[in-house]
Design an enzyme around this catalytic site. Sequence first.
Site, mmCIF file in Angstrom:
data_model
loop_
_atom_site.group_PDB
_atom_site.id
_atom_site.type_symbol
_atom_site.label_atom_id
_atom_site.label_comp_id
_atom_site.label_asym_id
_atom_site.label_seq_id
_atom_site.Cartn_x
_atom_site.Cartn_y
_atom_site.Cartn_z
ATOM 1 N N LYS A 13 -0.893 5.160 1.497
ATOM 2 C CA LYS A 13 -0.884 4.467 2.605
ATOM 3 C C LYS A 13 0.015 5.175 3.678
ATOM 4 O O LYS A 13 0.331 6.292 3.251
ATOM 5 C CB LYS A 13 -0.100 3.120 2.626
ATOM 6 C CG LYS A 13 1.225 3.203 1.981
ATOM 7 C CD LYS A 13 2.569 3.540 2.828
ATOM 8 C CE LYS A 13 3.632 3.664 1.897
ATOM 9 N NZ LYS A 13 4.822 4.384 2.673
ATOM 10 N N ASP A 133 6.237 -1.633 -1.513
ATOM 11 C CA ASP A 133 4.901 -1.405 -0.879
ATOM 12 C C ASP A 133 3.710 -2.074 -2.013
ATOM 13 O O ASP A 133 2.559 -2.140 -1.403
ATOM 14 C CB ASP A 133 4.749 -0.005 -0.761
ATOM 15 C CG ASP A 133 5.455 0.634 0.382
ATOM 16 O OD1 ASP A 133 5.971 -0.207 1.147
ATOM 17 O OD2 ASP A 133 5.805 1.912 0.268
#
Length: 282
Positions: A13, A133
């Site tokens: 990401k 995350d």
Amino acid sequence: MMNDFAETRAFAKVNLTLDVLKKRADGYHELSTVMQTIDLYDELYADFSHEDIAVTADFDLPEGSVAYRAAHEYARRTGCGGAHIKIRAHIPEMAGLGGSSADGAGVLRLMQRRYGAMSGAELYSLAAELGSDVPFLLHGATALCRGRGERIEPLPDINLCYLIVKPAEGISTRQLFSALTPPYGEGRSEQAAAAIRAGDMDALAAAVSNGLAKAAEKELGSIAEIKRRLKSAGALAAEMSGSGSACFGIFETLAQAQRAAETFRDMAFCHACAGIGNTEQM
């Protein structure tokens, strides 16, 4: 007959924004961040013919890694069967790209697809315990995340092309957050989320920011230089991702990002890629 073998991709990401809002009573920092998964991934392979749990990798994987804990906690909480999971890494370490969290999310996807022993809420709760995350990386795409990152608001897909550049040195996330002192500055995550909802690329580029960047640049001067070079190479915006040390530039096309990559051959890692949508079924 059920196949004993399965595989998945664990996508990295980027943090288009990262706002540090305050330090919480539990010692963590309250965050607001817009994240998007990108076409850079580790490969995970599972063999479910075993009765025990084992997680190995083609790099030095500590026993307390997110992937290791994901497999063992899923099995402990559900009493499911075993799995031997192998990770083939492509996401650089200590980069702010979510590599270890992506691996943990990938392990959870593999275990859940095979055994289906958790409800969606239970799987999400375990993901949140494993790392900030991990809940986002279970599904990926684009989202506005709050809290430690566990409160997720999906955002519309937006087609973005990136050049990811990382110097040889990494940065410790723990040390970087420990070095932060208030005031933390204004955040731009809400501005970025509004730009994505409106499909306004110019407004999004203007909102790209990272509340950890100044502290990181003091520790590692090459970060500011990489950002400058990305802008010089034609990036619409350039910033550090997460706690670094990787930086990204946003380009109008993948071809432009690939051309810009030719100017970063002196860097330890350089990868042109696109943002991607939901990763749950990958």
